[in-house]
Scaffold this active site. Structure first.
Site, PDB file in Angstrom:
ATOM      1  N   SER A  97       0.841  -1.194   0.000  1.00 30.28           N
ATOM      2  CA  SER A  97       0.000   0.000   0.000  1.00 30.28           C
ATOM      3  C   SER A  97       0.878   1.247   0.000  1.00 30.28           C
ATOM      4  CB  SER A  97      -0.919   0.008   1.225  1.00 30.28           C
ATOM      5  OG  SER A  97      -1.633   1.216   1.226  1.00 30.28           O
ATOM      6  N   HIS A 141      -1.156  -1.093  -4.361  1.00 33.64           N
ATOM      7  CA  HIS A 141      -2.448  -0.743  -3.756  1.00 33.64           C
ATOM      8  C   HIS A 141      -2.432   0.765  -3.487  1.00 33.64           C
ATOM      9  CE1 HIS A 141      -6.143  -1.548  -1.470  1.00 33.64           C
ATOM     10  NE2 HIS A 141      -5.712  -0.626  -0.627  1.00 33.64           N
ATOM     11  N   ASP A 182      -4.551   4.017  -2.101  1.00 33.67           N
ATOM     12  CA  ASP A 182      -5.673   4.442  -1.254  1.00 33.67           C
ATOM     13  C   ASP A 182      -6.060   5.886  -1.546  1.00 33.67           C
ATOM     14  OD1 ASP A 182      -6.059   2.115   0.423  1.00 33.67           O
ATOM     15  OD2 ASP A 182      -4.081   2.551   1.263  1.00 33.67           O
ATOM     16  N   MET A 202      -8.590   8.779  -0.434  1.00 30.81           N
ATOM     17  CA  MET A 202      -9.507   9.162   0.660  1.00 30.81           C
ATOM     18  C   MET A 202      -9.967  10.601   0.469  1.00 30.81           C
ATOM     19  SD  MET A 202      -7.256   7.760   3.835  1.00 30.81           S
ATOM     20  CE  MET A 202      -6.548   6.113   3.837  1.00 30.81           C
ATOM     21  N   HIS A 251      -8.170   1.742  -4.407  1.00 30.17           N
ATOM     22  CA  HIS A 251      -9.179   1.583  -3.357  1.00 30.17           C
ATOM     23  C   HIS A 251      -9.771   2.953  -3.072  1.00 30.17           C
ATOM     24  CE1 HIS A 251      -9.789   0.501   1.218  1.00 30.17           C
ATOM     25  NE2 HIS A 251     -10.930   0.688   0.580  1.00 30.17           N
ATOM     26  N   MET A 275     -11.921   5.339  -1.137  1.00 30.73           N
ATOM     27  CA  MET A 275     -12.649   5.583   0.117  1.00 30.73           C
ATOM     28  C   MET A 275     -13.274   6.960  -0.011  1.00 30.73           C
ATOM     29  SD  MET A 275      -9.782   3.942   2.582  1.00 30.73           S
ATOM     30  CE  MET A 275      -8.604   3.903   1.239  1.00 30.73           C
ATOM     31  N   MET A 316     -12.100  -5.186   4.688  1.00 28.79           N
ATOM     32  CA  MET A 316     -11.313  -4.268   5.523  1.00 28.79           C
ATOM     33  C   MET A 316     -11.063  -4.927   6.877  1.00 28.79           C
ATOM     34  SD  MET A 316     -10.662  -1.765   3.585  1.00 28.79           S
ATOM     35  CE  MET A 316      -9.665  -0.959   4.842  1.00 28.79           C
ATOM     36  N   PHE A 353      -6.765   5.136   7.799  1.00 26.37           N
ATOM     37  CA  PHE A 353      -5.378   5.306   8.233  1.00 26.37           C
ATOM     38  C   PHE A 353      -4.589   4.013   8.058  1.00 26.37           C
ATOM     39  CE2 PHE A 353      -8.197   8.046  10.583  1.00 26.37           C
ATOM     40  CZ  PHE A 353      -7.603   9.293  10.451  1.00 26.37           C
ATOM     41  N   GLY A 386      -1.297   1.660   9.453  1.00 24.73           N
ATOM     42  CA  GLY A 386      -0.669   1.398  10.744  1.00 24.73           C
ATOM     43  C   GLY A 386      -1.594   1.024  11.884  1.00 24.73           C
ATOM     44  N   ASP A 396      -7.279  -5.993   3.616  1.00 24.40           N
ATOM     45  CA  ASP A 396      -6.642  -4.680   3.697  1.00 24.40           C
ATOM     46  C   ASP A 396      -6.639  -4.139   5.121  1.00 24.40           C
ATOM     47  OD1 ASP A 396      -5.525  -2.268   3.067  1.00 24.40           O
ATOM     48  OD2 ASP A 396      -7.276  -1.484   1.995  1.00 24.40           O
ATOM     49  N   GLY A 445       0.825  -2.187   4.059  1.00 25.23           N
ATOM     50  CA  GLY A 445       1.398  -0.841   3.984  1.00 25.23           C
ATOM     51  C   GLY A 445       2.571  -0.689   4.925  1.00 25.23           C
TER      52      GLY A 445
HETATM   53  C1  DX5 Z   1      -6.671   1.906   5.211  1.00 27.07           C
HETATM   54  C2  DX5 Z   1      -6.126   1.631   3.832  1.00 27.07           C
HETATM   55  C3  DX5 Z   1      -5.104   0.568   3.794  1.00 27.07           C
HETATM   56  C4  DX5 Z   1      -3.825   0.932   4.493  1.00 27.07           C
HETATM   57  C5  DX5 Z   1      -3.163  -0.321   4.971  1.00 27.07           C
HETATM   58  O1  DX5 Z   1      -7.694   2.806   5.125  1.00 27.07           O
HETATM   59  O2  DX5 Z   1      -7.189   1.218   2.991  1.00 27.07           O
HETATM   60  O3  DX5 Z   1      -4.827   0.166   2.464  1.00 27.07           O
HETATM   61  O4  DX5 Z   1      -2.956   1.648   3.652  1.00 27.07           O
HETATM   62  O5  DX5 Z   1      -2.090   0.039   5.766  1.00 27.07           O
HETATM   63  P1  DX5 Z   1      -1.467  -0.926   6.860  1.00 27.07           P
HETATM   64  O6  DX5 Z   1      -0.967  -2.147   6.153  1.00 27.07           O
HETATM   65  O7  DX5 Z   1      -0.388  -0.082   7.458  1.00 27.07           O
HETATM   66  O8  DX5 Z   1      -2.567  -1.268   7.836  1.00 27.07           O
HETATM   67 ZN    ZN Z   2      -6.676   0.256   1.043  1.00 26.24          ZN
END
Ligand code: DX5
Ligand code: ZN
Length: 220
Positions: free
Chosen positions: A9, A34, A36, A38, A67, A69, A138, A144, A146, A176, A198
Site C-alpha cells: 500500500s 495498492h 488508497d 480518501m 481503493h 474511500m 477491511m 489510516f 498502521g 486490507d 502498507g
Molecule cells: C486503510 C487503507 C489501507 C492501508 C493499509 O484505510 O485502505 O490500504 O494503507 O495500511 P497498513 O498495512 O499499514 O494497515
Molecule cells: Zn486500502
C-alpha cells in the site's frame, strides 16, 4: 491453486521519495500496487488524488489496484480508468446502486472491486457476488495506515469464501489493514487471494526482503 498476491500500500511510502519507492515495488516480488484514495468525507482523512496517481502510473510496471474511500464514487470511474487503474474498488457503504456502479467500472475496462467495512456483513453481497471481480475485506476501519488487525476478519474471509463457492463465482478475496507475517498465512488458509500491506512493508528495514518473505509465506 493460483499464486497468492502481495499488494504493497503506497499510503505508507515516503512521498518525498515516491519514485524510489515505486521502483522498489517494481523490482520486488510484489504483484500489485495498492493505492488508497480518501476524500475526508467517507473516511476521516485525506490521502492524495489524481495528480499523484498519475505520477505513480507513470513509473509503476505492475497492476494498479485503486481503493476508493470516497462518497459517490460513480463521479470518478472514468477518470480513474484514464489514470491507469486496472482494478477499481468502491465501498459497499458508499454506493446506492452498487450493481450499476460495478457495470460502469467494467465498461471502462477495469476489474470491479467492492470493499466492506469491518461492520458490514458478507451477506450483503449475496446478489452481486457473480458481478464482482474482487472483494476487499477491511481488516481495520478505513482511513489510516498502521492500525491493528481486527481478528474477526478470519471469520469473514471464510464466510465470503463459502459464498463465492456456493455461487460458482470467480471473485478474488483481498485483505486490507494490519497485514503482517503474523496473520498472512492464516488469512490465505481462510481463503484470501490478495494481501495488502502498507506499514509492515514500508516501515521495515529491508522492504524488498519483507515483500519476498510475505510472498513466500502466502504461498507456503
Ligand atoms: C486503510 C487503507 C489501507 C492501508 C493499509 O484505510 O485502505 O490500504 O494503507 O495500511 P497498513 O498495512 O499499514 O494497515
Ligand atoms: Zn486500502
Amino acid at each position: 491453486m493460483s499464486s497468492k498476491l502481495i499488494a504493497p500500500s503506497v499510503l505508507a511510502a515516503d512521498f518525498a521519495n515516491l519514485q524510489r519507492d515505486i521502483e522498489m515495488v517494481n523490482a520486488s516480488d510484489a504483484d500489485w500496487f495498492h493505492i488508497d484514495i480518501m476524500d475526508g468525507v467517507f473516511v476521516p482523512n485525506i490521502s492524495f488524488g489524481m495528480p499523484v496517481l498519475k505520477a505513480i502510473s507513470k513509473h509503476a510496471t505492475k497492476t494498479i489496484d485503486v481503493h476508493l474511500m470516497i462518497v459517490d464514487p460513480d463521479r470518478y470511474i472514468k477518470t480513474f480508468a484514464e489514470l491507469g487503474s486496472n482494478v477499481l474498488t468502491v465501498h459497499y457503504e458508499a454506493c446506492t446502486h452498487l450493481h450499476r456502479t460495478l457495470q460502469a467500472i467494467k465498461a471502462e475496462g477495469m476489474q470491479a472491486g467492492v470493499a466492506l467495512n469491518p461492520h458490514t456483513n458478507i451477506n450483503v453481497l449475496e446478489d452481486t457476488i457473480n458481478d464482482i471481480d474482487l472483494v476487499c475485506i477491511m481488516s481495520v476501519n478505513p482511513g489510516f495506515g498502521g492500525q491493528s488487525f481486527i481478528e474477526n476478519t478470519y471469520n469473514k474471509v471464510k464466510l465470503l469464501k463459502d459464498l463465492i463457492t456456493r455461487k460458482g463465482a470467480s471473485t478474488k478475496i483481498e485483505i486490507d489493514g494490519g497485514v503482517t507475517n503474523k496473520n498472512a498465512k492464516l488469512l490465505v488458509d481462510a481463503g484470501a487471494d490478495v494481501l495488502v500491506a502498507g506499514s509492515y512493508v514500508f516501515k521495515s528495514d529491508d522492504q524488498m526482503k519483507t515483500i519476498k518473505a510475505l510472498k513466500t509465506l502466502a504461498n507456503s
